[in-house]
Structures are given as C-alpha cells and as structure tokens.
Write a protein that holds these residues in place. Structure first.
Motif, short mmCIF file in Angstrom:
data_model
loop_
_atom_site.label_atom_id
_atom_site.label_comp_id
_atom_site.label_asym_id
_atom_site.label_seq_id
_atom_site.Cartn_x
_atom_site.Cartn_y
_atom_site.Cartn_z
N PHE A 11 -3.42 4.74 5.52
CA PHE A 11 -4.11 4.45 4.30
C PHE A 11 -4.87 5.65 3.54
O PHE A 11 -4.66 6.02 2.35
CB PHE A 11 -5.20 3.39 4.73
CG PHE A 11 -6.23 3.19 3.71
CD1 PHE A 11 -6.38 2.15 2.81
CD2 PHE A 11 -7.47 3.78 3.79
CE1 PHE A 11 -7.14 2.06 1.75
CE2 PHE A 11 -8.69 3.57 3.06
CZ PHE A 11 -8.43 2.71 1.92
N LYS A 12 -5.31 6.61 4.50
CA LYS A 12 -5.94 7.85 3.91
C LYS A 12 -4.86 8.63 3.39
O LYS A 12 -5.25 9.26 2.22
CB LYS A 12 -6.57 8.66 5.02
CG LYS A 12 -7.74 7.73 5.66
CD LYS A 12 -8.40 8.62 6.67
CE LYS A 12 -9.84 7.95 7.17
NZ LYS A 12 -10.39 8.85 8.25
N ALA A 14 -2.11 7.74 1.84
CA ALA A 14 -1.89 7.04 0.44
C ALA A 14 -3.08 7.26 -0.60
O ALA A 14 -2.68 7.46 -1.41
CB ALA A 14 -1.73 5.39 0.70
N CYS A 15 -4.28 7.13 -0.19
CA CYS A 15 -5.25 7.59 -1.03
C CYS A 15 -5.13 8.73 -1.42
O CYS A 15 -5.23 9.14 -2.79
CB CYS A 15 -6.58 6.99 -0.29
SG CYS A 15 -7.06 5.60 -0.13
N ALA A 23 -2.25 1.78 -0.67
CA ALA A 23 -3.40 1.78 -0.07
C ALA A 23 -4.02 0.47 0.10
O ALA A 23 -4.57 0.12 1.06
CB ALA A 23 -4.32 2.69 -0.90
N ALA A 50 -12.00 3.01 6.87
CA ALA A 50 -11.24 2.69 5.66
C ALA A 50 -12.05 2.57 4.41
O ALA A 50 -11.93 3.27 3.23
CB ALA A 50 -10.13 1.62 5.75
#
Length: 74
Positions: A11-12, A14-15, A23, A50
């Motif tokens: 997730f991080k 993708a951000c 994300a 997240a």
C-alpha cells in the motif's frame, strides 16, 4: 511478516508510486482483514498505519486554471 503487514508495505509503495487505484484496493484488503480480526489483541494495526500514511501524502496540486477568469476582450 503477516499478510496484513505485507499488504501495508505494498500500500505504501503504491502511494509513493502515485498509483492510487492500486492503493485503494490494497486499503480495502486491509479493511477486510481488520474486520475479520476485530477484537483480536494486537499492538500493530496495519489498517491504522495505512490511514496514517494517507495523512502523510502530499496534497495534490490544485487546478486553479478554472478559477481564474480571463479579462482579455476578444
């Protein structure tokens, strides 16, 4: 590393890569895992991490071109 931790890492990533569609899907996966583990004792909450990461994202640039009226006469 547990599954939620691995998803948090992705997730991080993708951000930071600016891929907000991915994300979003990863955040949804973290929300699902958190819902299933609701009430489980854990000092490490990937979903909370997240949400904190979202708060640390830079603000998107504002498109002010539509707000500025042209004063030129044609």
């Amino acid at each position: 590393m547990i599954l939620a931790g691995e998803i948090l890492h992705l997730f991080k990533r993708a951000c930071s890569d600016g891929d907000m569609e991915v994300a979003e899907k990863l955040l949804q996966a973290l929300e699902l895992i958190d819902t299933r583990q609701h009430g489980a004792a854990s000092s490490y909450k990937p979903l909370s991490q997240a949400y904190l990461a979202i708060g640390e994202l830079p603000a998107p640039p504002r498109n002010v071109s539509g707000l500025i009226k042209s004063s030129s006469v044609q």
